[in-house]
Design an enzyme around this catalytic site. Structure first.
Site, PDB file in Angstrom:
ATOM      1  N   LYS A 191       0.864  -1.181   0.000  1.00  0.00           N
ATOM      2  CA  LYS A 191       0.000   0.000   0.000  1.00  0.00           C
ATOM      3  C   LYS A 191       0.900   1.231   0.000  1.00  0.00           C
ATOM      4  O   LYS A 191       1.965   1.232   0.629  1.00  0.00           O
ATOM      5  CB  LYS A 191      -0.872  -0.007   1.252  1.00  0.00           C
ATOM      6  CG  LYS A 191      -1.716   1.242   1.494  1.00  0.00           C
ATOM      7  CD  LYS A 191      -2.897   1.289   0.553  1.00  0.00           C
ATOM      8  CE  LYS A 191      -3.831   2.451   0.869  1.00  0.00           C
ATOM      9  NZ  LYS A 191      -4.706   2.171   2.028  1.00  0.00           N
TER      10      LYS A 191
ATOM     11  N   SER B 207       0.721   5.827  -0.783  1.00  0.00           N
ATOM     12  CA  SER B 207      -0.064   6.979  -1.205  1.00  0.00           C
ATOM     13  C   SER B 207       0.191   7.243  -2.691  1.00  0.00           C
ATOM     14  O   SER B 207       1.270   6.932  -3.212  1.00  0.00           O
ATOM     15  CB  SER B 207       0.299   8.221  -0.390  1.00  0.00           C
ATOM     16  OG  SER B 207       1.570   8.702  -0.773  1.00  0.00           O
TER      17      SER B 207
ATOM     18  N   THR C  64      -0.627  11.974  -0.190  1.00  0.00           N
ATOM     19  CA  THR C  64      -1.476  12.715  -1.121  1.00  0.00           C
ATOM     20  C   THR C  64      -2.028  13.961  -0.443  1.00  0.00           C
ATOM     21  O   THR C  64      -2.204  15.002  -1.084  1.00  0.00           O
ATOM     22  CB  THR C  64      -2.619  11.814  -1.618  1.00  0.00           C
ATOM     23  OG1 THR C  64      -2.061  10.627  -2.199  1.00  0.00           O
ATOM     24  CG2 THR C  64      -3.468  12.527  -2.666  1.00  0.00           C
ATOM     25  N   ALA C  65      -2.286  13.869   0.859  1.00  0.00           N
ATOM     26  CA  ALA C  65      -2.814  15.017   1.602  1.00  0.00           C
ATOM     27  C   ALA C  65      -1.895  16.224   1.471  1.00  0.00           C
ATOM     28  O   ALA C  65      -2.352  17.342   1.175  1.00  0.00           O
ATOM     29  CB  ALA C  65      -2.991  14.643   3.075  1.00  0.00           C
TER      30      ALA C  65
ATOM     31  N   HIS D 203      -7.375   9.623   7.640  1.00  0.00           N
ATOM     32  CA  HIS D 203      -7.810   8.395   8.307  1.00  0.00           C
ATOM     33  C   HIS D 203      -9.005   8.674   9.228  1.00  0.00           C
ATOM     34  O   HIS D 203      -9.873   9.478   8.921  1.00  0.00           O
ATOM     35  CB  HIS D 203      -6.658   7.744   9.073  1.00  0.00           C
ATOM     36  CG  HIS D 203      -5.478   7.373   8.235  1.00  0.00           C
ATOM     37  ND1 HIS D 203      -5.593   6.948   6.938  1.00  0.00           N
ATOM     38  CD2 HIS D 203      -4.147   7.359   8.527  1.00  0.00           C
ATOM     39  CE1 HIS D 203      -4.390   6.685   6.456  1.00  0.00           C
ATOM     40  NE2 HIS D 203      -3.500   6.930   7.399  1.00  0.00           N
TER      41      HIS D 203
END
Length: 271
Positions: free
Chosen positions: A53, A55, A105-106, A143
């Site tokens: 996983k 981003s 990504t944030a 989250h």
């Protein structure tokens, strides 16, 4: 044995429960490696795991080494990071904002929205307490924090996901599941099918993964845990689809134009 890295978050443990607990067939034995996403982002730079996983912002840095599966990722509407504050702010220029990581990504969205903001970095679960104490002007939260920030006396300054959707009309790409590009293409496709099967198993047996999800979400209420799954696991998690692909291409295009990432002509997703 392939190591699969994913986060402690309920959406990931829901998706990958069957894959890592022998409930479905896999082309290779799979071993779970649970870490926070920013650690997984950094590990991908080192090519530490065969499957991980990551981003989407971090994916841009490892496109030469990895390719994204079509299943298992996190994209959608209403899923974006929030900027939260203790008191209203007229603007973010020059303000100190805590980000959960350089390769999230944030943070890339924050740079597109407020390039003049002063960004510092903290682990995602330390951000809200720092804003609450007044140590920083604002926090960029992801989250389960999306559901719990009012408990810290904080208010929403901006939903960056909503801002993205207004700007583009597209869902927001948050996280992808990557496999090594040097693996055979047939194996890449088989791994993609296995991830999809794992999610389909979870949908068909929703009670079975709950103990595993709870094991890694001890500080969440059952309501927050389920809300997390309901928000971040959606049809784009089964298959990114043409719209999801366009969203990723748009994100990368905007980041390239802003000078945040380097361009690449490699395909983004397995066939």
């Amino acid at each position: 044995m392939f190591d699969l890295g994913y986060s402690f978050c309920p959406n990931d443990t829901f998706i990958f429960y069957a894959l890592t607990h022998g409930r479905i067939a896999t082309p290779e034995p799979i071993r779970e490696v649970l870490e926070d996403v920013e650690t997984l982002n950094q590990w991908a730079l080192q090519q530490k795991l065969q499957i991980t996983k990551i981003s989407y912002r971090a994916y841009a840095e490892v496109r030469e080494q990895y390719i994204a599966l079509r299943s298992g990722g996190a994209l959608g509407r209403g899923v974006g990071p929030l900027i939260v504050t203790r008191a209203p702010l007229a603007h973010l220029n020059g303000k100190t904002i805590a980000s959960p990581g350089a390769l999230t990504t944030a943070e890339s969205l924050l740079k597109l929205y407020a390039p003049e903001a002063h960004i510092i970095r903290m682990r995602y679960d330390q951000i809200m307490p720092a804003v609450e104490k007044g140590d920083i002007d604002a926090g960029l939260i992801i989250h389960e924090s999306r559901f719990t920030y009012p408990d810290h006396g904080l208010q929403k300054h901006l939903d960056l996901g909503a801002w993205w959707e207004e700007q583009t009309g597209l869902p927001l790409p948050l996280g992808a599941i990557l496999v090594r590009r040097d693996l055979p293409t047939q194996l890449q496709s088989e791994l993609n099918a296995a991830v999809r099967s794992s999610l389909e198993y979870a949908y068909s047996h929703p009670e079975e993964p709950k103990a595993y999800i709870r094991q890694h979400a001890l500080e969440m209420s059952d309501q927050v845990m389920q809300a997390h799954i309901d928000l971040y696991v959606n049809p784009f998690s089964l298959d990114v689809g043409p719209e999801g692909e366009r969203a990723v291409q748009e994100l990368f295009s905007r980041l390239e134009k802003a000078g945040v990432i380097r361009p690449s002509s490699l395909p983004l997703f397995v066939d």
